[in-house]
Design a protein around this motif. Structure first.
Motif, PDB file in Angstrom:
ATOM      1  N   GLU A 264      20.224 -16.449  26.717  1.00 46.36           N
ATOM      2  CA  GLU A 264      19.103 -16.243  25.803  1.00 46.36           C
ATOM      3  C   GLU A 264      18.216 -15.096  26.297  1.00 46.36           C
ATOM      4  OE1 GLU A 264      18.612 -20.775  24.048  1.00 46.36           O
ATOM      5  OE2 GLU A 264      17.305 -20.077  25.642  1.00 46.36           O
ATOM      6  N   VAL A 265      18.042 -15.016  27.629  1.00 45.74           N
ATOM      7  CA  VAL A 265      17.274 -13.897  28.187  1.00 45.74           C
ATOM      8  C   VAL A 265      17.982 -12.578  27.904  1.00 45.74           C
ATOM      9  CG1 VAL A 265      16.465 -12.836  30.322  1.00 45.74           C
ATOM     10  CG2 VAL A 265      16.185 -15.280  29.983  1.00 45.74           C
ATOM     11  N   THR A 266      19.323 -12.562  28.078  1.00 44.64           N
ATOM     12  CA  THR A 266      20.090 -11.343  27.819  1.00 44.64           C
ATOM     13  C   THR A 266      19.982 -10.931  26.358  1.00 44.64           C
ATOM     14  OG1 THR A 266      21.650 -11.950  29.555  1.00 44.64           O
ATOM     15  CG2 THR A 266      22.382 -10.301  27.965  1.00 44.64           C
ATOM     16  N   VAL A 267      20.082 -11.927  25.471  1.00 38.15           N
ATOM     17  CA  VAL A 267      19.963 -11.636  24.039  1.00 38.15           C
ATOM     18  C   VAL A 267      18.577 -11.070  23.729  1.00 38.15           C
ATOM     19  CG1 VAL A 267      19.886 -12.668  21.746  1.00 38.15           C
ATOM     20  CG2 VAL A 267      21.699 -13.298  23.320  1.00 38.15           C
ATOM     21  N   ALA A 268      17.546 -11.678  24.320  1.00 36.50           N
ATOM     22  CA  ALA A 268      16.182 -11.191  24.079  1.00 36.50           C
ATOM     23  C   ALA A 268      16.023  -9.760  24.580  1.00 36.50           C
ATOM     24  CB  ALA A 268      15.172 -12.121  24.760  1.00 36.50           C
ATOM     25  N   GLN A 269      16.575  -9.472  25.754  1.00 35.93           N
ATOM     26  CA  GLN A 269      16.489  -8.108  26.286  1.00 35.93           C
ATOM     27  C   GLN A 269      17.247  -7.128  25.398  1.00 35.93           C
ATOM     28  OE1 GLN A 269      18.026  -8.653  30.229  1.00 35.93           O
ATOM     29  NE2 GLN A 269      16.044  -9.224  31.094  1.00 35.93           N
TER      30      GLN A 269
ATOM     31  N   ARG B 144      12.846 -18.191  21.807  1.00 33.91           N
ATOM     32  CA  ARG B 144      13.791 -17.714  20.814  1.00 33.91           C
ATOM     33  C   ARG B 144      14.103 -18.839  19.826  1.00 33.91           C
ATOM     34  NH1 ARG B 144      17.229 -13.978  20.654  1.00 33.91           N
ATOM     35  NH2 ARG B 144      18.847 -15.457  20.044  1.00 33.91           N
ATOM     36  N   ALA B 145      14.647 -18.469  18.678  1.00 33.59           N
ATOM     37  CA  ALA B 145      15.104 -19.470  17.723  1.00 33.59           C
ATOM     38  C   ALA B 145      16.227 -20.290  18.344  1.00 33.59           C
ATOM     39  CB  ALA B 145      15.592 -18.798  16.439  1.00 33.59           C
ATOM     40  N   ASN B 146      16.151 -21.614  18.173  1.00 29.98           N
ATOM     41  CA  ASN B 146      17.178 -22.551  18.645  1.00 29.98           C
ATOM     42  C   ASN B 146      17.352 -22.505  20.161  1.00 29.98           C
ATOM     43  OD1 ASN B 146      17.841 -23.215  15.892  1.00 29.98           O
ATOM     44  ND2 ASN B 146      18.995 -21.312  15.792  1.00 29.98           N
ATOM     45  N   ALA B 147      16.303 -22.185  20.893  1.00 30.82           N
ATOM     46  CA  ALA B 147      16.386 -22.091  22.352  1.00 30.82           C
ATOM     47  C   ALA B 147      16.659 -23.464  22.962  1.00 30.82           C
ATOM     48  CB  ALA B 147      15.089 -21.516  22.922  1.00 30.82           C
ATOM     49  N   GLN B 148      17.399 -23.461  24.071  1.00 28.18           N
ATOM     50  CA  GLN B 148      17.697 -24.680  24.815  1.00 28.18           C
ATOM     51  C   GLN B 148      16.466 -25.118  25.608  1.00 28.18           C
ATOM     52  OE1 GLN B 148      20.996 -26.487  25.376  1.00 28.18           O
ATOM     53  NE2 GLN B 148      19.286 -27.830  25.764  1.00 28.18           N
ATOM     54  N   VAL B 149      16.175 -26.430  25.610  1.00 29.53           N
ATOM     55  CA  VAL B 149      15.056 -26.985  26.369  1.00 29.53           C
ATOM     56  C   VAL B 149      15.622 -27.955  27.403  1.00 29.53           C
ATOM     57  CG1 VAL B 149      12.875 -28.247  26.295  1.00 29.53           C
ATOM     58  CG2 VAL B 149      13.534 -26.782  24.383  1.00 29.53           C
ATOM     59  N   THR B 150      15.221 -27.809  28.663  1.00 27.75           N
ATOM     60  CA  THR B 150      15.715 -28.658  29.737  1.00 27.75           C
ATOM     61  C   THR B 150      14.551 -29.370  30.404  1.00 27.75           C
ATOM     62  OG1 THR B 150      15.569 -26.845  31.336  1.00 27.75           O
ATOM     63  CG2 THR B 150      17.664 -27.104  30.168  1.00 27.75           C
ATOM     64  N   THR B 151      14.881 -30.392  31.192  1.00 31.54           N
ATOM     65  CA  THR B 151      13.838 -31.098  31.932  1.00 31.54           C
ATOM     66  C   THR B 151      13.506 -30.316  33.198  1.00 31.54           C
ATOM     67  OG1 THR B 151      13.325 -33.089  33.205  1.00 31.54           O
ATOM     68  CG2 THR B 151      15.636 -32.537  32.949  1.00 31.54           C
ATOM     69  N   PRO B 152      12.230 -30.083  33.485  1.00 33.33           N
ATOM     70  CA  PRO B 152      11.875 -29.307  34.675  1.00 33.33           C
ATOM     71  C   PRO B 152      11.999 -30.090  35.975  1.00 33.33           C
ATOM     72  CG  PRO B 152       9.898 -30.003  33.525  1.00 33.33           C
ATOM     73  CD  PRO B 152      11.061 -30.432  32.664  1.00 33.33           C
TER      74      PRO B 152
ATOM     75  N   GLY C  66       4.131 -19.474  39.493  1.00 34.36           N
ATOM     76  CA  GLY C  66       2.898 -19.766  38.784  1.00 34.36           C
ATOM     77  C   GLY C  66       3.059 -19.610  37.299  1.00 34.36           C
ATOM     78  N   LEU C  67       2.026 -19.101  36.615  1.00 35.23           N
ATOM     79  CA  LEU C  67       2.049 -18.971  35.163  1.00 35.23           C
ATOM     80  C   LEU C  67       2.145 -17.511  34.733  1.00 35.23           C
ATOM     81  CD1 LEU C  67      -0.505 -21.639  33.900  1.00 35.23           C
ATOM     82  CD2 LEU C  67       1.939 -21.546  33.465  1.00 35.23           C
ATOM     83  N   LYS C  68       2.875 -16.703  35.499  1.00 33.65           N
ATOM     84  CA  LYS C  68       2.980 -15.294  35.128  1.00 33.65           C
ATOM     85  C   LYS C  68       3.770 -15.132  33.846  1.00 33.65           C
ATOM     86  CE  LYS C  68       2.666 -13.657  39.890  1.00 33.65           C
ATOM     87  NZ  LYS C  68       3.364 -12.936  40.978  1.00 33.65           N
ATOM     88  N   GLU C  69       4.959 -15.739  33.806  1.00 32.07           N
ATOM     89  CA  GLU C  69       5.814 -15.580  32.615  1.00 32.07           C
ATOM     90  C   GLU C  69       6.916 -16.619  32.661  1.00 32.07           C
ATOM     91  OE1 GLU C  69       6.122 -14.658  29.215  1.00 32.07           O
ATOM     92  OE2 GLU C  69       5.029 -13.029  30.164  1.00 32.07           O
ATOM     93  N   ALA C  70       7.340 -17.100  31.486  1.00 36.84           N
ATOM     94  CA  ALA C  70       8.414 -18.085  31.427  1.00 36.84           C
ATOM     95  C   ALA C  70       9.774 -17.433  31.452  1.00 36.84           C
ATOM     96  CB  ALA C  70       8.277 -18.944  30.169  1.00 36.84           C
ATOM     97  N   SER C  71       9.848 -16.148  31.185  1.00 35.92           N
ATOM     98  CA  SER C  71      11.128 -15.454  31.191  1.00 35.92           C
ATOM     99  C   SER C  71      10.877 -13.957  31.207  1.00 35.92           C
ATOM    100  CB  SER C  71      11.961 -15.794  29.957  1.00 35.92           C
ATOM    101  OG  SER C  71      11.417 -15.194  28.808  1.00 35.92           O
ATOM    102  N   GLY C  72      12.006 -13.243  31.284  1.00 35.82           N
ATOM    103  CA  GLY C  72      11.879 -11.794  31.207  1.00 35.82           C
ATOM    104  C   GLY C  72      11.765 -11.345  29.793  1.00 35.82           C
TER     105      GLY C  72
END
Length: 410
Positions: free
Chosen positions: A76-81, A302-310, A404-410
């Motif tokens: 998903e990160v690759t697709v976003a990039q 992203r649309a339909n992004a996967q959600v996991t337990t932290p 921290g809270l800088k960013e959830a992804s690239g």
């Protein structure tokens, strides 16, 4: 007559023979029941062993689920990039086309000037020496226009080559994005198969074990109803019950160990990955757009992004709740709770123990419809809401996240 007399005598002897004592009959019944109970105990031990093996296999399956979920999030990160690069390439192409359009007027003027020179060339000095000024002007005009026209032509060729290269790059990148999305969908399907496999592992064995225990209990009840029980059977039963209790204790201890977080939640500060890839659009304590402060973190995904337990924990709630959309509440131990809201679909089940990184659901394909998000996302992305609670109080989850809270992804 002799044969009749002999038969009569044998029948009389048979009638006079003593019947088996009642104790022997009870012993025979008891022996039969004991064999059946022993067989049931053996089946129970076998099924219990299969369940223990299935419980042990859950960690392996959880690791596979976490690996696939991580792969999906990485893609998903690759697709976003790729989409960002595509957008930039489209902007570059539009800029070049705009520059070419602006140059078109200049080139048109140059071509028109050349045409005028061809129709009305400057006079030669030997023919009309009196018009020296016009001759000089014509020479200067040709000397100025020719290099400029050559430079413009070269710049035009360069721009056209750049445009061609950009178009080829855009096409290749679009194909890459399509392949990445196809792989993502394939892995999502495999993910669903593993989830079903995990849920089926223990359920069948548990049902079989319960049925066998019920049958053994009924046999034992019949054995208790006999008037006489042999002392050795009592001792044997006590030994079996002691062995069963020890086996049950060991199995419960093993299952409890498998259902314990590997890291205490307070000790997981700075070690938890975000449950979804995306951009943080609101942090703890910031205004929520509804006149209050945000109690958690909001990530536009992203649309339909996967959600996991932290984190490791037991699922205490999974399903829709009021205006929060699809919600999962995880108990990671120590009196803490992790709330994930805003999903379109939940794949976790109540009572299920999940390891960090296992999937719990998927985001939707459109903008967030959760009213508590206010006017968070103006660009129409789905929004995942994450809230940590200590007891009943919402707390800042910032110290728990990696980086921290800088960013959830690239």
């Amino acid at each position: 007559m002799r044969h009749l007399a002999v038969s009569t005598a044998l029948l009389a002897l048979a009638l006079l023979a003593p019947a088996p004592p009642a104790h022997a009959q009870e012993q025979q019944q008891l022996d039969t029941l004991t064999q059946q109970i022993e067989s049931g105990k053996a089946n129970e031990a076998r099924i219990a062993g299969e369940i223990a093996a299935a419980v042990q296999a859950q960690d392996a399956i959880a690791a596979k689920l976490a690996a696939i979920a991580q792969s999906i999030q990485s893609q998903e990160v690759t697709v976003a990039q790729s989409e960002k690069e595509l957008a930039k390439l489209r902007q570059d192409r539009a800029r070049i086309l705009t520059e070419l359009g602006e140059k078109q007027d200049v080139l048109s003027e140059l071509l028109a000037g050349l045409q005028r020179l061809e129709q009305n060339p400057p006079p030669a000095l030997v023919v009309d020496p009196g018009d020296i000024l016009a001759a000089l002007r014509g020479a200067m005009l040709l000397g100025t226009i020719a290099p400029e026209l050559q430079g413009e032509a070269q710049a035009l060729a360069t721009k056209l080559d750049q445009l061609k290269t950009l178009e080829a790059t855009i096409t290749a990148r679009r194909d890459d994005v399509a392949r990445e999305i196809a792989r993502l969908n394939d892995e999502r399907g495999a993910l669903g198969d593993l989830v079903a496999q995990k849920r089926a592992l223990v359920s069948q064995g548990t049902a079989d074990l319960e049925a066998e225990r019920q049958r053994t209990a009924e046999l034992a009840q019949k054995a208790k109803s006999l008037k006489q029980l042999l002392s050795n059977l009592d001792a044997q039963r006590q030994q079996q019950e002691a062995a069963k209790a020890e086996e049950q204790r060991q199995r419960e201890s093993q299952e409890a160990l498998l259902r314990q977080p590997r890291v205490a939640f307070p000790d997981a500060r700075g070690k938890l990955p975000f449950p979804a890839q995306g951009a943080i659009v609101r942090r703890f304590g910031e205004p929520d757009g509804l006149g209050r402060d945000t109690q958690g973190v909001m990530i536009a995904t992203r649309a339909n992004a996967q959600v996991t337990t932290p984190a490791d924990g037991k699922v205490e709630f999974a399903g829709p709740f009021r205006s929060y959309g699809q919600v999962v509440i995880l108990n990671p131990g120590g009196g803490y709770r992790v709330l994930l809201a805003g999903m379109d679909k939940v794949t976790a089940s109540v009572g299920e123990f999940l390891r960090a990184g296992e999937p719990v659901g998927e985001m939707g394909s459109g903008p967030a419809s959760v009213t508590l998000f206010g006017d968070v996302v103006p660009d129409g992305r789905p929004v995942l809401y994450i809230e940590f609670r200590d007891g009943t109080e919402a707390i800042d989850s910032g110290p728990w996240w990696i980086g921290g809270l800088k960013e959830a992804s690239g």
